[in-house]
Design a protein around this motif. Structure first.
Motif, PDB file in Angstrom:
ATOM      1  N   LEU A   1      46.035 -21.201   0.797  1.00 37.58           N
ATOM      2  CA  LEU A   1      47.378 -21.244   1.376  1.00 37.58           C
ATOM      3  C   LEU A   1      47.852 -22.686   1.245  1.00 37.58           C
ATOM      4  CD1 LEU A   1      46.601 -19.015   4.463  1.00 37.58           C
ATOM      5  CD2 LEU A   1      48.077 -18.424   2.545  1.00 37.58           C
ATOM      6  N   PRO A   2      49.168 -22.901   1.187  1.00 38.53           N
ATOM      7  CA  PRO A   2      49.681 -24.261   0.964  1.00 38.53           C
ATOM      8  C   PRO A   2      49.021 -25.298   1.868  1.00 38.53           C
ATOM      9  CG  PRO A   2      51.472 -22.715   0.871  1.00 38.53           C
ATOM     10  CD  PRO A   2      50.244 -21.919   1.241  1.00 38.53           C
ATOM     11  N   GLY A   3      48.382 -26.288   1.244  1.00 45.32           N
ATOM     12  CA  GLY A   3      47.576 -27.254   1.965  1.00 45.32           C
ATOM     13  C   GLY A   3      48.368 -28.195   2.850  1.00 45.32           C
ATOM     14  N   ASN A   4      49.657 -28.342   2.553  1.00 50.31           N
ATOM     15  CA  ASN A   4      50.433 -29.317   3.328  1.00 50.31           C
ATOM     16  C   ASN A   4      51.073 -28.726   4.583  1.00 50.31           C
ATOM     17  OD1 ASN A   4      51.985 -27.843   1.526  1.00 50.31           O
ATOM     18  ND2 ASN A   4      52.409 -29.605   0.238  1.00 50.31           N
ATOM     19  N   LEU A   5      50.901 -27.418   4.805  1.00 50.80           N
ATOM     20  CA  LEU A   5      51.438 -26.825   6.031  1.00 50.80           C
ATOM     21  C   LEU A   5      50.321 -26.632   7.057  1.00 50.80           C
ATOM     22  CD1 LEU A   5      53.960 -24.060   4.901  1.00 50.80           C
ATOM     23  CD2 LEU A   5      54.215 -26.523   4.949  1.00 50.80           C
ATOM     24  N   LEU A   6      50.740 -26.436   8.309  1.00 50.68           N
ATOM     25  CA  LEU A   6      49.760 -26.125   9.340  1.00 50.68           C
ATOM     26  C   LEU A   6      49.266 -24.687   9.145  1.00 50.68           C
ATOM     27  CD1 LEU A   6      51.587 -27.599  12.481  1.00 50.68           C
ATOM     28  CD2 LEU A   6      49.949 -28.722  10.955  1.00 50.68           C
ATOM     29  N   VAL A   7      48.063 -24.430   9.582  1.00 52.13           N
ATOM     30  CA  VAL A   7      47.497 -23.088   9.465  1.00 52.13           C
ATOM     31  C   VAL A   7      48.437 -22.059  10.091  1.00 52.13           C
ATOM     32  CG1 VAL A   7      45.619 -21.598  10.254  1.00 52.13           C
ATOM     33  CG2 VAL A   7      45.115 -23.885   9.368  1.00 52.13           C
TER      34      VAL A   7
ATOM     35  N   ILE B   1      48.774 -12.734  14.641  1.00 52.06           N
ATOM     36  CA  ILE B   1      48.034 -13.901  14.151  1.00 52.06           C
ATOM     37  C   ILE B   1      46.999 -14.337  15.182  1.00 52.06           C
ATOM     38  CG2 ILE B   1      48.251 -16.352  13.568  1.00 52.06           C
ATOM     39  CD1 ILE B   1      51.062 -15.603  12.419  1.00 52.06           C
ATOM     40  N   ALA B   2      47.415 -14.374  16.453  1.00 49.79           N
ATOM     41  CA  ALA B   2      46.499 -14.800  17.520  1.00 49.79           C
ATOM     42  C   ALA B   2      45.304 -13.857  17.593  1.00 49.79           C
ATOM     43  CB  ALA B   2      47.245 -14.839  18.851  1.00 49.79           C
ATOM     44  N   GLU B   3      45.580 -12.555  17.502  1.00 47.76           N
ATOM     45  CA  GLU B   3      44.513 -11.555  17.581  1.00 47.76           C
ATOM     46  C   GLU B   3      43.486 -11.740  16.450  1.00 47.76           C
ATOM     47  OE1 GLU B   3      46.013  -7.534  16.954  1.00 47.76           O
ATOM     48  OE2 GLU B   3      44.066  -7.061  16.042  1.00 47.76           O
ATOM     49  N   LEU B   4      44.001 -11.906  15.231  1.00 44.90           N
ATOM     50  CA  LEU B   4      43.090 -12.025  14.090  1.00 44.90           C
ATOM     51  C   LEU B   4      42.336 -13.345  14.097  1.00 44.90           C
ATOM     52  CD1 LEU B   4      45.309 -10.443  11.293  1.00 44.90           C
ATOM     53  CD2 LEU B   4      43.175  -9.514  12.201  1.00 44.90           C
ATOM     54  N   MET B   5      43.009 -14.418  14.517  1.00 46.78           N
ATOM     55  CA  MET B   5      42.330 -15.718  14.561  1.00 46.78           C
ATOM     56  C   MET B   5      41.187 -15.681  15.574  1.00 46.78           C
ATOM     57  SD  MET B   5      45.295 -18.558  13.997  1.00 46.78           S
ATOM     58  CE  MET B   5      44.248 -19.854  13.374  1.00 46.78           C
ATOM     59  N   GLU B   6      41.452 -14.989  16.660  1.00 45.81           N
ATOM     60  CA  GLU B   6      40.418 -14.842  17.683  1.00 45.81           C
ATOM     61  C   GLU B   6      39.222 -14.070  17.107  1.00 45.81           C
ATOM     62  OE1 GLU B   6      41.619 -14.579  21.458  1.00 45.81           O
ATOM     63  OE2 GLU B   6      39.558 -14.299  22.175  1.00 45.81           O
ATOM     64  N   LEU B   7      39.551 -12.977  16.404  1.00 47.77           N
ATOM     65  CA  LEU B   7      38.515 -12.141  15.812  1.00 47.77           C
ATOM     66  C   LEU B   7      37.621 -12.937  14.865  1.00 47.77           C
ATOM     67  CD1 LEU B   7      37.702  -9.106  15.678  1.00 47.77           C
ATOM     68  CD2 LEU B   7      39.126  -8.949  13.646  1.00 47.77           C
ATOM     69  N   LEU B   8      38.231 -13.837  14.091  1.00 47.10           N
ATOM     70  CA  LEU B   8      37.462 -14.631  13.130  1.00 47.10           C
ATOM     71  C   LEU B   8      36.990 -15.955  13.722  1.00 47.10           C
ATOM     72  CD1 LEU B   8      39.645 -13.438  10.293  1.00 47.10           C
ATOM     73  CD2 LEU B   8      37.202 -13.659   9.953  1.00 47.10           C
ATOM     74  N   GLU B   9      37.198 -16.085  15.035  1.00 51.66           N
ATOM     75  CA  GLU B   9      36.751 -17.275  15.773  1.00 51.66           C
ATOM     76  C   GLU B   9      37.327 -18.567  15.217  1.00 51.66           C
ATOM     77  OE1 GLU B   9      32.491 -17.303  16.297  1.00 51.66           O
ATOM     78  OE2 GLU B   9      32.427 -15.116  16.366  1.00 51.66           O
ATOM     79  N   ILE B  10      38.626 -18.545  14.912  1.00 48.15           N
ATOM     80  CA  ILE B  10      39.245 -19.775  14.418  1.00 48.15           C
ATOM     81  C   ILE B  10      40.538 -20.090  15.163  1.00 48.15           C
ATOM     82  CG2 ILE B  10      38.263 -19.791  12.084  1.00 48.15           C
ATOM     83  CD1 ILE B  10      40.882 -18.464  11.151  1.00 48.15           C
ATOM     84  N   SER B  11      40.660 -19.603  16.399  1.00 52.97           N
ATOM     85  CA  SER B  11      41.888 -19.841  17.165  1.00 52.97           C
ATOM     86  C   SER B  11      42.210 -21.326  17.277  1.00 52.97           C
ATOM     87  CB  SER B  11      41.759 -19.270  18.577  1.00 52.97           C
ATOM     88  OG  SER B  11      41.470 -17.898  18.496  1.00 52.97           O
ATOM     89  N   HIS B  12      41.167 -22.152  17.322  1.00 48.88           N
ATOM     90  CA  HIS B  12      41.374 -23.591  17.486  1.00 48.88           C
ATOM     91  C   HIS B  12      41.968 -24.256  16.246  1.00 48.88           C
ATOM     92  CE1 HIS B  12      37.518 -22.886  15.581  1.00 48.88           C
ATOM     93  NE2 HIS B  12      37.573 -24.123  15.111  1.00 48.88           N
ATOM     94  N   LEU B  13      42.053 -23.522  15.125  1.00 51.04           N
ATOM     95  CA  LEU B  13      42.532 -24.155  13.888  1.00 51.04           C
ATOM     96  C   LEU B  13      44.040 -24.070  13.701  1.00 51.04           C
ATOM     97  CD1 LEU B  13      39.836 -22.994  11.299  1.00 51.04           C
ATOM     98  CD2 LEU B  13      39.958 -25.148  12.568  1.00 51.04           C
ATOM     99  N   SER B  14      44.701 -23.368  14.593  1.00 52.49           N
ATOM    100  CA  SER B  14      46.116 -23.062  14.411  1.00 52.49           C
ATOM    101  C   SER B  14      46.999 -24.279  14.104  1.00 52.49           C
ATOM    102  CB  SER B  14      46.627 -22.352  15.664  1.00 52.49           C
ATOM    103  OG  SER B  14      47.972 -22.053  15.491  1.00 52.49           O
ATOM    104  N   LYS B  15      46.694 -25.407  14.748  1.00 53.31           N
ATOM    105  CA  LYS B  15      47.547 -26.591  14.583  1.00 53.31           C
ATOM    106  C   LYS B  15      47.011 -27.566  13.539  1.00 53.31           C
ATOM    107  CE  LYS B  15      50.982 -26.167  17.588  1.00 53.31           C
ATOM    108  NZ  LYS B  15      50.648 -24.956  18.259  1.00 53.31           N
ATOM    109  N   ARG B  16      45.973 -27.130  12.831  1.00 56.03           N
ATOM    110  CA  ARG B  16      45.378 -28.012  11.828  1.00 56.03           C
ATOM    111  C   ARG B  16      46.119 -27.910  10.502  1.00 56.03           C
ATOM    112  NH1 ARG B  16      39.801 -28.784  12.426  1.00 56.03           N
ATOM    113  NH2 ARG B  16      39.811 -29.574  10.295  1.00 56.03           N
ATOM    114  N   VAL B  17      46.048 -28.998   9.718  1.00 55.04           N
ATOM    115  CA  VAL B  17      46.637 -28.992   8.388  1.00 55.04           C
ATOM    116  C   VAL B  17      45.723 -28.187   7.462  1.00 55.04           C
ATOM    117  CG1 VAL B  17      47.399 -30.415   6.456  1.00 55.04           C
ATOM    118  CG2 VAL B  17      47.639 -31.257   8.803  1.00 55.04           C
ATOM    119  N   THR B  18      46.305 -27.198   6.799  1.00 49.62           N
ATOM    120  CA  THR B  18      45.506 -26.255   6.014  1.00 49.62           C
ATOM    121  C   THR B  18      44.630 -26.949   4.966  1.00 49.62           C
ATOM    122  OG1 THR B  18      47.299 -24.694   6.323  1.00 49.62           O
ATOM    123  CG2 THR B  18      45.646 -24.112   4.691  1.00 49.62           C
ATOM    124  N   GLY B  19      45.188 -27.947   4.312  1.00 49.44           N
ATOM    125  CA  GLY B  19      44.459 -28.620   3.237  1.00 49.44           C
ATOM    126  C   GLY B  19      43.246 -29.401   3.704  1.00 49.44           C
ATOM    127  N   GLN B  20      43.142 -29.633   5.007  1.00 47.26           N
ATOM    128  CA  GLN B  20      42.027 -30.439   5.512  1.00 47.26           C
ATOM    129  C   GLN B  20      40.880 -29.586   6.049  1.00 47.26           C
ATOM    130  OE1 GLN B  20      43.931 -32.986   8.329  1.00 47.26           O
ATOM    131  NE2 GLN B  20      45.054 -34.112   6.747  1.00 47.26           N
TER     132      GLN B  20
END
Ligand code: ATP
Ligand code: MG
Lengths: 265, 254
Positions: free
Chosen positions: B95-101, B121-140
């Motif tokens: 997914l575009p690396g310069n946007l937030l997850v 989105i919240a439901e699926l992120m929780e399921l994959l245990e990545i809820s904390h990544l929401s505000k991270r930059v995708t490319g990082q």
């Protein structure tokens, strides 16, 4: 065509512009530099030469601003596509239920938004800073901008098609393509000043009519209406041709199986 | 010993799918059916034709021969309609690396017309245990994190058909294990049909109901992992894989 799909794609580009302010800087920087440099030159020359020559420089400045509008529209289309290539996002878009027309429409809208930003910035600066202001052209600006935007869109689609065909080696074309046309569309000089053999060529391109019209309006306050209609008519023709070229090359890319190579590397 | 015929609806079908590149057949009259709720593994050496098959099935590459159907519809003619009900993820796209997850997922949720994008989105992120990544930059993100973000994207539209091209490539054993479990869980809950490629035999054994071995674009053998093991003289799928890659067939001991 699904409006929600288009707006979602536009949203992606808006996020991009807000996330990376450098992109906004680029959008504002060059037009401003151009305007300030040439605006100052205009003022200087107007003060130091006879009025006739000052008028000539005014044409130059107007040509530059309008050229920039067309260039921004072309970039909006071509760079939006390249952003998806650079970020390896193209595959995600192509496997989503996004019609080609929806994708292209979204890039058109980005081109339009870029023009709006550029136009506002340029207008403000020329309004406050210079004797010359863009509004000398008053409401003529609307059909001028519209026609230049349409041609910018066509050039954008052609650039995109070439990048699809020749891959990233052709990327620099995204910047170069408009300049292939610059000598032919009478941006900084009148068509009658061009070599005779090249004049018929100049009249084949929609922007020529706009740049000629701009000089007429600056000189006399009005212009030949048929110029506007001819420009618009030619623009529709070019849009259709560019759209056809784009679709043809996209299909060719699918046939050769290069869409994915190109989208993942 | 032959398995009873699968009576579930066929949601993806290739009939004699052929794809040539410059005279070389990457796929040679490849036919198969994928049923609703079934996980079908596509195995084979590098260059066997797995990715090419997926690209044809996604409409990204046009076949040079054969017919493709999804949900009973001809693929090219009903592409948009089919893609609305399908999704795809690969270790090789991003997914575009310069946007937030969160921004990226929102854009794709809207493209797929998800009704309540934020909640989904919240439901699926929780399921994959990545809820904390929401505000991270995708490319990082690390490879494992971005794989899971890609999977969230792939589940966004509640696909009935999912194509996963090496989803566990470059994951550590722990994350790979988690990813397999989540894929299996979501797949069972929602009865998704999945076409799955991997070079990781652990993946295949754990996730796939049935596998097809490809060699130079042709099917060499197919069946459940257990059936294939029974048919060969090998003790593991890994051995079967190596034999096929080297000899192009399951060699029976004479
Ligand atoms: N666009 C293309 N042009 C020419 N040849 C291609 C193209 N795409 C794939 N091939 C060839 O087709 C064959 C199958 O490739 P494919 O990518 O499907 O293999 P794969 O099974 O996915 O391998 P891997 O395990 O390495 O991912 C290879 O020989 C490859 O070189
Ligand atoms: Mg592959």
């Amino acid at each position: 065509m699904n409006l929600q799909t288009i707006s979602a794609l536009v949203l992606r580009y808006l996020f991009l512009y807000t996330r990376t302010p450098m992109r906004m800087v680029e959008l504002v920087f060059w037009p401003v530099v151009d305007l300030v440099v040439w605006g100052n030159v205009t003022v200087f020359i107007q003060k130091n030469t006879n009025p006739e020559f000052g008028n000539f420089v005014l044409f130059f400045l107007g040509g530059m601003i309008l050229w920039d509008i067309m260039f921004r529209a072309q970039q909006g289309v071509a760079i939006s596509f390249l952003e998806d290539v650079w970020t390896r996002n193209l595959l995600n878009v192509f496997v989503a239920p996004v019609r080609t027309t929806e994708y292209v429409s979204a890039t058109f809208i980005v081109g339009f938004l870029r023009i709006v930003v550029t136009a506002i910035v340029l207008s403000l600066i020329s309004w406050f800073g210079y004797t010359f202001n863009v509004f000398t052209l008053s409401w003529w600006l609307i059909p001028f901008f519209a026609n230049l935007m349409l041609f910018g869109w066509s050039l954008g689609m052609i650039s995109t098609a070439l990048i699809l065909r020749w891959g990233q080696a052709a990327e620099s074309l995204a910047w170069a393509i408009p300049f292939f046309f610059q000598p032919a569309v009478a941006v900084f000089y009148r068509v009658e000043d061009m070599p005779a053999w090249s004049q018929p060529i100049a009249w084949c391109f929609p922007p020529t009519y706009i740049f000629e019209g701009m000089r007429d309006v600056m000189k006399s306050g009005s212009m030949n209406w048929s110029y506007l209609w001819t420009s618009a008519g030619l623009n529709l023709l070019y849009l259709a041709l560019a759209g056809w070229l784009f679709l043809w090359i996209l299909n060719l890319t699918r046939k050769r199986g290069l869409l994915t190579k190109f989208a993942t590397q | 010993m032959s398995a009873p015929p699968d009576t579930r609806e066929v949601i993806l079908e290739a009939r004699e799918l052929t794809r040539e590149f410059d005279g070389v057949k990457a796929l040679d009259r490849f036919s198969f059916q994928l049923h609703r709720g079934e996980v079908l593994g596509l195995l084979g050496a590098n260059g066997a034709g797995k990715t090419t098959a997926m690209n044809c099935l996604l409409g990204l590459t046009l076949p040079t021969g054969g017919d493709l159907f999804a949900f009973g519809l001809e693929l090219q003619r009903h592409r948009i309609q089919i893609l609305q009900r399908s999704n795809f993820s690969s270790a090789y796209t991003a997914l575009p690396g310069n946007l937030l997850v969160g921004q990226n997922l929102l854009v794709f949720a809207k493209i797929y017309g998800v009704k309540d994008p934020k909640a989904k989105i919240a439901e699926l992120m929780e399921l994959l245990e990545i809820s904390h990544l929401s505000k991270r930059v995708t490319g990082q993100l690390s490879a494992g994190e971005s794989t899971r973000v890609n999977l969230v994207k792939a589940f966004l539209n509640d696909p009935e058909l999912l194509m996963l091209d090496e989803p566990t490539a470059s994951l550590d054993p722990d994350i790979a294990d988690k990813v397999r479990k989540v894929v299996r869980k979501v797949q069972r809950e929602r009865n998704i049909g999945i076409l799955y490629t991997s070079h990781n035999m652990r993946d295949i054994e754990e996730v796939c109901d049935r596998v097809i071995f490809l060699h130079k674009g042709r099917i060499v053998c197919e069946g459940t992992p257990a059936q294939i093991l029974a048919r060969s003289s090998s003790s593991s799928l890994e051995d079967v894989f190596i034999k096929i890659a080297r000899d192009g067939e399951i060699v029976d001991e004479a």
